[in-house]
Design a protein around this motif. Structure first.
Motif, PDB file in Angstrom:
ATOM      1  N   HIS A 135     -47.661  25.945  51.243  1.00  0.00           N
ATOM      2  CA  HIS A 135     -47.466  25.569  52.642  1.00  0.00           C
ATOM      3  C   HIS A 135     -46.029  25.099  52.802  1.00  0.00           C
ATOM      4  O   HIS A 135     -45.580  24.189  52.102  1.00  0.00           O
ATOM      5  CB  HIS A 135     -48.445  24.467  53.044  1.00  0.00           C
ATOM      6  N   SER A 136     -45.292  25.728  53.703  1.00  0.00           N
ATOM      7  CA  SER A 136     -43.861  25.460  53.829  1.00  0.00           C
ATOM      8  C   SER A 136     -43.573  24.014  54.203  1.00  0.00           C
ATOM      9  O   SER A 136     -42.793  23.328  53.531  1.00  0.00           O
ATOM     10  CB  SER A 136     -43.248  26.408  54.869  1.00  0.00           C
ATOM     11  N   ALA A 137     -44.201  23.545  55.284  1.00  0.00           N
ATOM     12  CA  ALA A 137     -43.923  22.189  55.751  1.00  0.00           C
ATOM     13  C   ALA A 137     -44.327  21.146  54.714  1.00  0.00           C
ATOM     14  O   ALA A 137     -43.594  20.181  54.469  1.00  0.00           O
ATOM     15  CB  ALA A 137     -44.648  21.937  57.074  1.00  0.00           C
ATOM     16  N   GLY A 138     -45.488  21.338  54.100  1.00  0.00           N
ATOM     17  CA  GLY A 138     -45.944  20.372  53.104  1.00  0.00           C
ATOM     18  C   GLY A 138     -45.046  20.336  51.884  1.00  0.00           C
ATOM     19  O   GLY A 138     -44.723  19.258  51.361  1.00  0.00           O
ATOM     20  N   ALA A 139     -44.605  21.500  51.406  1.00  0.00           N
ATOM     21  CA  ALA A 139     -43.757  21.545  50.221  1.00  0.00           C
ATOM     22  C   ALA A 139     -42.369  20.973  50.510  1.00  0.00           C
ATOM     23  O   ALA A 139     -41.799  20.253  49.677  1.00  0.00           O
ATOM     24  CB  ALA A 139     -43.649  22.977  49.716  1.00  0.00           C
ATOM     25  N   ILE A 140     -41.800  21.296  51.674  1.00  0.00           N
ATOM     26  CA  ILE A 140     -40.488  20.747  52.020  1.00  0.00           C
ATOM     27  C   ILE A 140     -40.565  19.234  52.170  1.00  0.00           C
ATOM     28  O   ILE A 140     -39.677  18.495  51.710  1.00  0.00           O
ATOM     29  CB  ILE A 140     -39.964  21.403  53.309  1.00  0.00           C
ATOM     30  N   THR A 141     -41.628  18.740  52.789  1.00  0.00           N
ATOM     31  CA  THR A 141     -41.802  17.291  52.939  1.00  0.00           C
ATOM     32  C   THR A 141     -41.930  16.616  51.582  1.00  0.00           C
ATOM     33  O   THR A 141     -41.339  15.550  51.337  1.00  0.00           O
ATOM     34  CB  THR A 141     -43.041  16.992  53.796  1.00  0.00           C
TER      35      THR A 141
ATOM     36  N   LEU B 209     -39.191  28.324  50.822  1.00  0.00           N
ATOM     37  CA  LEU B 209     -39.461  29.486  51.661  1.00  0.00           C
ATOM     38  C   LEU B 209     -39.575  30.777  50.863  1.00  0.00           C
ATOM     39  O   LEU B 209     -40.247  31.719  51.307  1.00  0.00           O
ATOM     40  CB  LEU B 209     -38.365  29.629  52.717  1.00  0.00           C
ATOM     41  N   VAL B 210     -38.932  30.862  49.711  1.00  0.00           N
ATOM     42  CA  VAL B 210     -38.996  32.081  48.900  1.00  0.00           C
ATOM     43  C   VAL B 210     -40.435  32.448  48.569  1.00  0.00           C
ATOM     44  O   VAL B 210     -40.796  33.625  48.530  1.00  0.00           O
ATOM     45  CB  VAL B 210     -38.158  31.906  47.614  1.00  0.00           C
ATOM     46  N   VAL B 211     -41.271  31.437  48.341  1.00  0.00           N
ATOM     47  CA  VAL B 211     -42.657  31.723  47.968  1.00  0.00           C
ATOM     48  C   VAL B 211     -43.639  31.397  49.086  1.00  0.00           C
ATOM     49  O   VAL B 211     -44.597  32.139  49.313  1.00  0.00           O
ATOM     50  CB  VAL B 211     -43.031  30.970  46.677  1.00  0.00           C
TER      51      VAL B 211
ATOM     52  N   TYR C 143     -47.063  33.424  51.606  1.00  0.00           N
ATOM     53  CA  TYR C 143     -48.417  32.910  51.813  1.00  0.00           C
ATOM     54  C   TYR C 143     -48.690  32.709  53.300  1.00  0.00           C
ATOM     55  O   TYR C 143     -49.808  32.937  53.782  1.00  0.00           O
ATOM     56  CB  TYR C 143     -48.605  31.599  51.069  1.00  0.00           C
ATOM     57  N   GLY C 144     -47.683  32.262  54.040  1.00  0.00           N
ATOM     58  CA  GLY C 144     -47.877  32.027  55.466  1.00  0.00           C
ATOM     59  C   GLY C 144     -48.141  33.289  56.251  1.00  0.00           C
ATOM     60  O   GLY C 144     -48.943  33.296  57.192  1.00  0.00           O
ATOM     61  N   THR C 145     -47.466  34.384  55.888  1.00  0.00           N
ATOM     62  CA  THR C 145     -47.653  35.654  56.598  1.00  0.00           C
ATOM     63  C   THR C 145     -48.773  36.512  56.018  1.00  0.00           C
ATOM     64  O   THR C 145     -49.156  37.509  56.633  1.00  0.00           O
ATOM     65  CB  THR C 145     -46.341  36.464  56.563  1.00  0.00           C
ATOM     66  N   GLY C 146     -49.272  36.160  54.851  1.00  0.00           N
ATOM     67  CA  GLY C 146     -50.298  36.956  54.203  1.00  0.00           C
ATOM     68  C   GLY C 146     -49.754  38.109  53.380  1.00  0.00           C
ATOM     69  O   GLY C 146     -50.537  38.855  52.765  1.00  0.00           O
ATOM     70  N   MET C 147     -48.427  38.273  53.332  1.00  0.00           N
ATOM     71  CA  MET C 147     -47.831  39.372  52.565  1.00  0.00           C
ATOM     72  C   MET C 147     -47.984  39.181  51.062  1.00  0.00           C
ATOM     73  O   MET C 147     -47.764  40.117  50.293  1.00  0.00           O
ATOM     74  CB  MET C 147     -46.355  39.505  52.919  1.00  0.00           C
ATOM     75  N   ILE C 148     -48.371  37.976  50.642  1.00  0.00           N
ATOM     76  CA  ILE C 148     -48.564  37.754  49.209  1.00  0.00           C
ATOM     77  C   ILE C 148     -49.688  38.630  48.673  1.00  0.00           C
ATOM     78  O   ILE C 148     -49.694  39.006  47.493  1.00  0.00           O
ATOM     79  CB  ILE C 148     -48.853  36.255  48.945  1.00  0.00           C
ATOM     80  N   ARG C 149     -50.659  38.990  49.531  1.00  0.00           N
ATOM     81  CA  ARG C 149     -51.737  39.890  49.099  1.00  0.00           C
ATOM     82  C   ARG C 149     -51.170  41.264  48.753  1.00  0.00           C
ATOM     83  O   ARG C 149     -51.576  41.875  47.755  1.00  0.00           O
ATOM     84  CB  ARG C 149     -52.795  40.008  50.194  1.00  0.00           C
ATOM     85  N   THR C 150     -50.244  41.743  49.568  1.00  0.00           N
ATOM     86  CA  THR C 150     -49.607  43.024  49.278  1.00  0.00           C
ATOM     87  C   THR C 150     -48.794  42.954  47.995  1.00  0.00           C
ATOM     88  O   THR C 150     -48.793  43.895  47.178  1.00  0.00           O
ATOM     89  CB  THR C 150     -48.701  43.441  50.453  1.00  0.00           C
TER      90      THR C 150
END
Length: 281
Positions: free
Chosen positions: A197-203, A107-109, A113-120
């Motif tokens: 992707h959170s779900a994919g990485a956790i899985t 979730l740290v990274v 990406y999920g919220t789009g704040m990585i662009r900021t």
């Protein structure tokens, strides 16, 4: 007959110079400094301590490690610690608690990406490798400190409950146990950076932890795959923690398992750096 008047030509007024400031030039009172890794570390520390997911996952981690550890310690006798360290009860909580650190690492990274704040984030710090380095460093320190405190607290309480029954040093299990679960979280962070992707990485991380613990039971049914099953049994996460906490002290007390995790984590981090620079946001 009237004589024509000579035409007078009006001289065009000069165009105003909009680019030049009137009077003296403006100087910003805010000092301009070159950004460095310290700024990225401060930013990532602000992020990780201000989001609810950090408090929830670390809170559940502490509840599992300390809660289960103290319950196990209350059910044991003084003679149970004759040849094992006092941190043994914390092992049972870490079996489940490691999942919390894996989730938080992703979730740290991936949440950015999920919220789009990585662009900021990348706009404020165009050096992407600096951002990832700061995330890795801040997360590792937080995970290691929290893990070491939880394991050490269980060891101290257990020592008080069953004091004098064991002469085994247990400080090494605190450091190595905290290092192992923290590296699992760092590995999850690197996987989250690659998958975004959170779900994919956790899985993927749960599969990496759980599958090697389940597969040996099937692999050792075949004579040709027995060796693979035995190696997988020795190096999966639950057995690695068991060796670190000296439940099974063969193979150097979990040193080889810890070194393998260091190598796998380093390879995942290298892959995360490469993909971070090659892919668009």
């Amino acid at each position: 007959m009237s004589t024509p008047q000579p035409q007078t030509h009006q001289q065009a007024a000069p165009a105003p110079n909009w680019q030049s400031a009137p009077g003296t030039s403006y100087t910003s009172p805010i000092p301009i400094t070159r950004t460095h890794l310290g700024h990225a570390l401060t930013s990532e520390w602000t992020k990780i301590k201000s989001v609810r997911s950090t408090m929830w996952t670390l809170g559940v981690f502490l509840l599992l490690v300390v809660g289960i550890g103290l319950l196990v310690a209350a059910q044991t006798q003084d003679t149970d610690y004759a040849d094992v360290p006092y941190t043994i009860p914390a092992f049972f909580g870490l079996i489940l608690g490691q999942i919390c650190l894996i989730t938080l690492g992703v979730l740290v990274v991936s949440s950015e990406y999920g919220t789009g704040m990585i662009r900021t984030t990348f706009t404020a710090s165009p050096q992407r490798h600096r951002v990832l380095t700061a995330k890795l460093m801040i997360f590792f320190v937080v995970a290691f400190v929290v893990s070491a405190l939880a394991i050490g607290f269980v060891g101290l309480i257990t020592s008080g409950m069953h004091g004098g029954s064991s002469d085994n040093a247990w400080g090494g299990t605190v450091l190595k146990g905290a290092l192992y679960v923290s590296l699992l979280g760092v590995l999850a962070l690197a996987v989250g950076s690659m998958l975004r992707h959170s779900a994919g990485a956790i899985t993927a991380m749960l599969g990496l932890v759980l599958v090697p613990a389940i597969m040996p039971a099937f692999l050792m049914m075949s004579e040709s795959l027995r060796t693979v099953g035995e190696k997988m049994m020795d190096y999966n996460a639950p057995n690695a923690l068991a060796k670190i906490f000296e439940i099974d002290s063969e193979n150097g007390g979990g040193t080889s398992q810890l070194l393998l995790l260091v190598g796998v984590t380093a390879a995942a981090i290298a892959g995360a750096y490469v993909l971070l620079e090659r892919r668009d946001v």
